[in-house]
Design an enzyme around this catalytic site. Sequence first.
Site, PDB file in Angstrom:
ATOM      1  N   LYS A 192      -1.136   8.049  -2.502  1.00 32.29           N
ATOM      2  CA  LYS A 192       0.138   8.188  -3.212  1.00 32.29           C
ATOM      3  C   LYS A 192       1.275   7.554  -2.435  1.00 32.29           C
ATOM      4  O   LYS A 192       2.149   6.916  -2.982  1.00 32.29           O
ATOM      5  CB  LYS A 192       0.418   9.672  -3.470  1.00 32.29           C
ATOM      6  CG  LYS A 192       1.718   9.950  -4.214  1.00 32.29           C
ATOM      7  CD  LYS A 192       1.661   9.409  -5.629  1.00 32.29           C
ATOM      8  CE  LYS A 192       2.950   9.576  -6.390  1.00 32.29           C
ATOM      9  NZ  LYS A 192       3.001   8.693  -7.568  1.00 32.29           N
ATOM     10  N   CYS A 228      -1.945  10.353   4.994  1.00 33.65           N
ATOM     11  CA  CYS A 228      -2.502  11.522   5.667  1.00 33.65           C
ATOM     12  C   CYS A 228      -1.602  12.727   5.434  1.00 33.65           C
ATOM     13  O   CYS A 228      -0.412  12.586   5.193  1.00 33.65           O
ATOM     14  CB  CYS A 228      -2.599  11.273   7.167  1.00 33.65           C
ATOM     15  SG  CYS A 228      -3.503   9.797   7.600  1.00 33.65           S
ATOM     16  N   TRP A 279      -6.507   9.623   6.250  1.00 37.44           N
ATOM     17  CA  TRP A 279      -6.825   8.397   5.504  1.00 37.44           C
ATOM     18  C   TRP A 279      -6.958   7.311   6.554  1.00 37.44           C
ATOM     19  O   TRP A 279      -5.977   6.963   7.223  1.00 37.44           O
ATOM     20  CB  TRP A 279      -5.695   8.101   4.526  1.00 37.44           C
ATOM     21  CG  TRP A 279      -5.995   7.031   3.529  1.00 37.44           C
ATOM     22  CD1 TRP A 279      -6.743   7.163   2.393  1.00 37.44           C
ATOM     23  CD2 TRP A 279      -5.529   5.682   3.538  1.00 37.44           C
ATOM     24  NE1 TRP A 279      -6.762   5.971   1.707  1.00 37.44           N
ATOM     25  CE2 TRP A 279      -6.036   5.049   2.385  1.00 37.44           C
ATOM     26  CE3 TRP A 279      -4.743   4.931   4.410  1.00 37.44           C
ATOM     27  CZ2 TRP A 279      -5.780   3.713   2.077  1.00 37.44           C
ATOM     28  CZ3 TRP A 279      -4.485   3.606   4.109  1.00 37.44           C
ATOM     29  CH2 TRP A 279      -5.003   3.010   2.952  1.00 37.44           C
ATOM     30  N   LYS A 293      -1.223  -0.634 -13.937  1.00 37.54           N
ATOM     31  CA  LYS A 293      -1.680   0.702 -14.339  1.00 37.54           C
ATOM     32  C   LYS A 293      -3.144   0.652 -14.745  1.00 37.54           C
ATOM     33  O   LYS A 293      -3.931   1.492 -14.338  1.00 37.54           O
ATOM     34  CB  LYS A 293      -0.862   1.164 -15.525  1.00 37.54           C
ATOM     35  CG  LYS A 293       0.105   2.248 -15.559  1.00 37.54           C
ATOM     36  CD  LYS A 293       0.669   3.039 -14.467  1.00 37.54           C
ATOM     37  CE  LYS A 293       0.637   2.526 -13.071  1.00 37.54           C
ATOM     38  NZ  LYS A 293       1.845   2.703 -12.309  1.00 37.54           N
ATOM     39  N   GLU A 337      -5.481   0.036 -11.758  1.00 39.79           N
ATOM     40  CA  GLU A 337      -5.380   1.144 -10.804  1.00 39.79           C
ATOM     41  C   GLU A 337      -6.214   2.351 -11.243  1.00 39.79           C
ATOM     42  O   GLU A 337      -6.945   2.916 -10.429  1.00 39.79           O
ATOM     43  CB  GLU A 337      -3.891   1.526 -10.742  1.00 39.79           C
ATOM     44  CG  GLU A 337      -3.489   2.434  -9.639  1.00 39.79           C
ATOM     45  CD  GLU A 337      -1.966   2.637  -9.628  1.00 39.79           C
ATOM     46  OE1 GLU A 337      -1.302   2.420 -10.664  1.00 39.79           O
ATOM     47  OE2 GLU A 337      -1.453   3.044  -8.586  1.00 39.79           O
ATOM     48  N   ARG A 382      -2.223  13.039  -1.873  1.00 36.99           N
ATOM     49  CA  ARG A 382      -1.813  11.875  -1.107  1.00 36.99           C
ATOM     50  C   ARG A 382      -2.993  10.958  -0.776  1.00 36.99           C
ATOM     51  O   ARG A 382      -2.797   9.835  -0.337  1.00 36.99           O
ATOM     52  CB  ARG A 382      -1.143  12.332   0.198  1.00 36.99           C
ATOM     53  CG  ARG A 382       0.138  13.105  -0.033  1.00 36.99           C
ATOM     54  CD  ARG A 382       0.577  13.807   1.223  1.00 36.99           C
ATOM     55  NE  ARG A 382       0.997  12.873   2.238  1.00 36.99           N
ATOM     56  CZ  ARG A 382       2.251  12.546   2.488  1.00 36.99           C
ATOM     57  NH1 ARG A 382       3.207  13.079   1.796  1.00 36.99           N
ATOM     58  NH2 ARG A 382       2.555  11.691   3.424  1.00 36.99           N
ATOM     59  N   HIS A 403      -0.910 -23.137 -18.446  1.00 41.97           N
ATOM     60  CA  HIS A 403      -0.945 -23.908 -17.198  1.00 41.97           C
ATOM     61  C   HIS A 403      -2.105 -23.470 -16.298  1.00 41.97           C
ATOM     62  O   HIS A 403      -2.102 -23.744 -15.106  1.00 41.97           O
ATOM     63  CB  HIS A 403       0.392 -23.784 -16.469  1.00 41.97           C
ATOM     64  CG  HIS A 403       1.531 -24.343 -17.274  1.00 41.97           C
ATOM     65  ND1 HIS A 403       1.700 -25.684 -17.483  1.00 41.97           N
ATOM     66  CD2 HIS A 403       2.510 -23.728 -17.972  1.00 41.97           C
ATOM     67  CE1 HIS A 403       2.760 -25.880 -18.260  1.00 41.97           C
ATOM     68  NE2 HIS A 403       3.257 -24.702 -18.575  1.00 41.97           N
ATOM     69  N   ASN A 445       0.069  11.618  12.003  1.00 42.86           N
ATOM     70  CA  ASN A 445       0.208  10.589  10.964  1.00 42.86           C
ATOM     71  C   ASN A 445       0.965   9.428  11.582  1.00 42.86           C
ATOM     72  O   ASN A 445       1.943   9.642  12.305  1.00 42.86           O
ATOM     73  CB  ASN A 445       1.013  11.101   9.763  1.00 42.86           C
ATOM     74  CG  ASN A 445       0.241  12.094   8.929  1.00 42.86           C
ATOM     75  OD1 ASN A 445      -0.954  12.283   9.140  1.00 42.86           O
ATOM     76  ND2 ASN A 445       0.918  12.728   7.991  1.00 42.86           N
ATOM     77  N   GLY A 446       0.550   8.195  11.252  1.00 47.49           N
ATOM     78  CA  GLY A 446       1.254   7.027  11.790  1.00 47.49           C
ATOM     79  C   GLY A 446       0.325   6.193  12.647  1.00 47.49           C
ATOM     80  O   GLY A 446      -0.903   6.326  12.566  1.00 47.49           O
ATOM     81  N   GLU A 469       3.470  -4.231 -14.969  1.00 44.47           N
ATOM     82  CA  GLU A 469       3.252  -2.798 -14.755  1.00 44.47           C
ATOM     83  C   GLU A 469       2.066  -2.306 -15.585  1.00 44.47           C
ATOM     84  O   GLU A 469       1.272  -1.489 -15.118  1.00 44.47           O
ATOM     85  CB  GLU A 469       4.543  -2.028 -15.075  1.00 44.47           C
ATOM     86  CG  GLU A 469       4.471  -0.523 -14.914  1.00 44.47           C
ATOM     87  CD  GLU A 469       4.064  -0.037 -13.531  1.00 44.47           C
ATOM     88  OE1 GLU A 469       3.995  -0.841 -12.587  1.00 44.47           O
ATOM     89  OE2 GLU A 469       3.760   1.166 -13.403  1.00 44.47           O
TER      90      GLU A 469
HETATM   91  O1  M6R Z   1       6.669   5.607  -3.153  1.00 51.12           O
HETATM   92  P1  M6R Z   1       6.931   4.168  -3.504  1.00 51.12           P
HETATM   93  O2  M6R Z   1       7.607   3.999  -4.835  1.00 51.12           O
HETATM   94  O3  M6R Z   1       7.628   3.413  -2.421  1.00 51.12           O
HETATM   95  O4  M6R Z   1       5.476   3.542  -3.638  1.00 51.12           O
HETATM   96  C1  M6R Z   1       5.312   2.171  -3.868  1.00 51.12           C
HETATM   97  C2  M6R Z   1       3.908   1.859  -4.331  1.00 51.12           C
HETATM   98  O5  M6R Z   1       2.974   2.203  -3.348  1.00 51.12           O
HETATM   99  C3  M6R Z   1       3.555   2.593  -5.631  1.00 51.12           C
HETATM  100  O6  M6R Z   1       4.465   2.299  -6.653  1.00 51.12           O
HETATM  101  C4  M6R Z   1       2.141   2.196  -6.103  1.00 51.12           C
HETATM  102  O7  M6R Z   1       2.125   0.850  -6.486  1.00 51.12           O
HETATM  103  C5  M6R Z   1       1.693   3.111  -7.238  1.00 51.12           C
HETATM  104  N1  M6R Z   1       0.381   3.612  -6.977  1.00 51.12           N
HETATM  105  C6  M6R Z   1       1.626   2.447  -8.558  1.00 51.12           C
HETATM  106  O8  M6R Z   1       1.193   3.295  -9.567  1.00 51.12           O
END
Ligand code: M6R
Length: 607
Positions: free
Chosen positions: A602, A2, A74, A486, A489, A27, A505, A100-101, A482
């Site tokens: 984010k 948020c 959010w 990516k 995502e 965000r 396996h 927020n929270g 990774e």
């Molecule tokens: O801000 P942070 O590095 O702690 O965030 C961790 C994950 O939420 C972040 O890396 C997320 O997996 C990304 N969207 C990956 O691209």
Amino acid sequence: MCGITGFTGKSRALPFLLQGLEKLEYRGYDSAGVTLVGTEELKTWKEKGRLSVLEEKLDIAHCPQRCGIGHTRWATHGIPSNLNAHPHNNMDNTISIVHNGIIENYVELRADLEAKGFVFASETDTETVAHLLDFNYRETGNMRDAVYATIAGLEGSFALCIVSCYDPETIYVAKKENPMIVGKTGDAAFCASDATGLLSLTKDVLPLDDGQIAILKPGSIELTDFAGKALEQNWIHIPYDMEAAQKGGYDSFMMKEIHEQPDAVRETLRGRFDKNDRIRMDEIDALEISWERLRRVYFIACGTAYHACIYARTLFDRYADIDSFVMPASEFRYGTPKLDADTLCVFVSQSGETADTLAAVKLANEKGAATAAITNVLGSSISRTADVTLYTAAGPEIAVASTKAYTTQIVLLICLIMKLAEKTGFVIPDYAHLVADMKRLPQILTEILKLEDTVGQLADMLKEQRDAYFIGRQLDYPTALEGALKLKEVSYVHADAYYAGELKHGPIALIEKDTVVVAMATQPEVAAKTMSNIQETIARGARIILITDSTIPAERFEYVLRVPAVREELAGIAAVVLLQLFAYFTAKEKGCDIDKPRNLAKSVTVE
Ligand code: M6R
């Protein structure tokens, strides 16, 4: 997650609130709202959907109010809807808040308030705070006392902004475990949940610490603890400007950020080598720990940063004879980590705000372990909670998909491992060669980016695919993880990553004609083994994209991408750039919203 903005001053509040929320859009959010403060009444608008939907409802030119608060939500408690959107007001619209929270005791508070006759309009935990403020205002007769009494009754986490027509020029801002930053000019004071929201007005900001309340009036900020005791203000200067947060010439932040990696790595390495080419890390020198007694090292993070931790742990374990572990922060908290004064915990987070990682730092602190954070955001919660912080210098990362944060995290983690070698006496073979190659990394990344067009053509193979598999051994494994993250995502292609030797396996059952397998073989010691695993998938009809180093023979493969000659410890930093590009081009071919993938935010500031 948020976003919050607030403004009180001698000019109109609405333009700042809206442009601040726009800057925070990255965000991720599902509804937006603002409250503007008059002496008689508050005016609140809120709408489900994008900020532009809210803007259509506002008569922006005819809103003269000079104080107000804004929010992008959010959903956590209650579905995305106009009613659940923030701000939330008391029953007679004299008090309004954004939050927020999570208010953890909201069920009890709500029951108590309802029994006293307060009527709730939403399903949110946040609305409880608006009614509690109302109750406390009736009890105390002034807004300031009502704010302190209310905060004292809240459990959970919050960044809160409170306005009222009882105190029409004042914004009360309270912070516990959620980020909040305030700033001022001669005749205004303002706040946002992220520095990006303030940069249009100032680069000198005051990030609030947990347990602080800031009272904003035009041109002034008073800082107290939750009991009302005045506190010293520790202002910091933000070293980048809004322009750095723009897309430059690229069509997306993700692509811009992929291309920023040579600079980001260069900046992250700046000042890290002394004149004898040993690692300089004053932060680690300052850590209070008995290095001779160090028994274990934990690497902890979430998502992409967790993959950086797997990379680091694999390398650390190769060289050090100290026990090491890697854990996602969300598991670390609920497992049985062995934490004591002879344990070092390394936390990695781009944002420095990830709730699970922050909670893990607190746990390690409580248990007496030494804590070191690696983060990209100055003044972030994690940086202020860990014993010491090492900063990546990636600059603001706006795209939800993390790219330059990952490569800079690995670079800094390798520096950390080199420093730990010096502190505890383990040996890194051919150290001088490693240093020389680290210094060449920006150039190597520039070279790898020249393969952009080739990757673009290969990505064509994936756009119609339902699944893709990424495989690798040793240091190639986190790169495979990774790459798969990516791809799913940003392009929504289902992707999994496996240790190459694990395929047979189970997962090999999924390989059929034309299944795409992205195979990583940059590690000479295990490359031959990976090649055998690749053959196993070819025998089942897989199409292979091979990413390998400059020496490993690969003539029989149709699609081969080679990373420039570099020490094997660093090959993954170059290889992952190809996988980032691969995900980007696939998403582009499919017309996806690259910078804001569905369902993602984010910064994940809830558990
Ligand atoms: O801000 P942070 O590095 O702690 O965030 C961790 C994950 O939420 C972040 O890396 C997320 O997996 C990304 N969207 C990956 O691209």
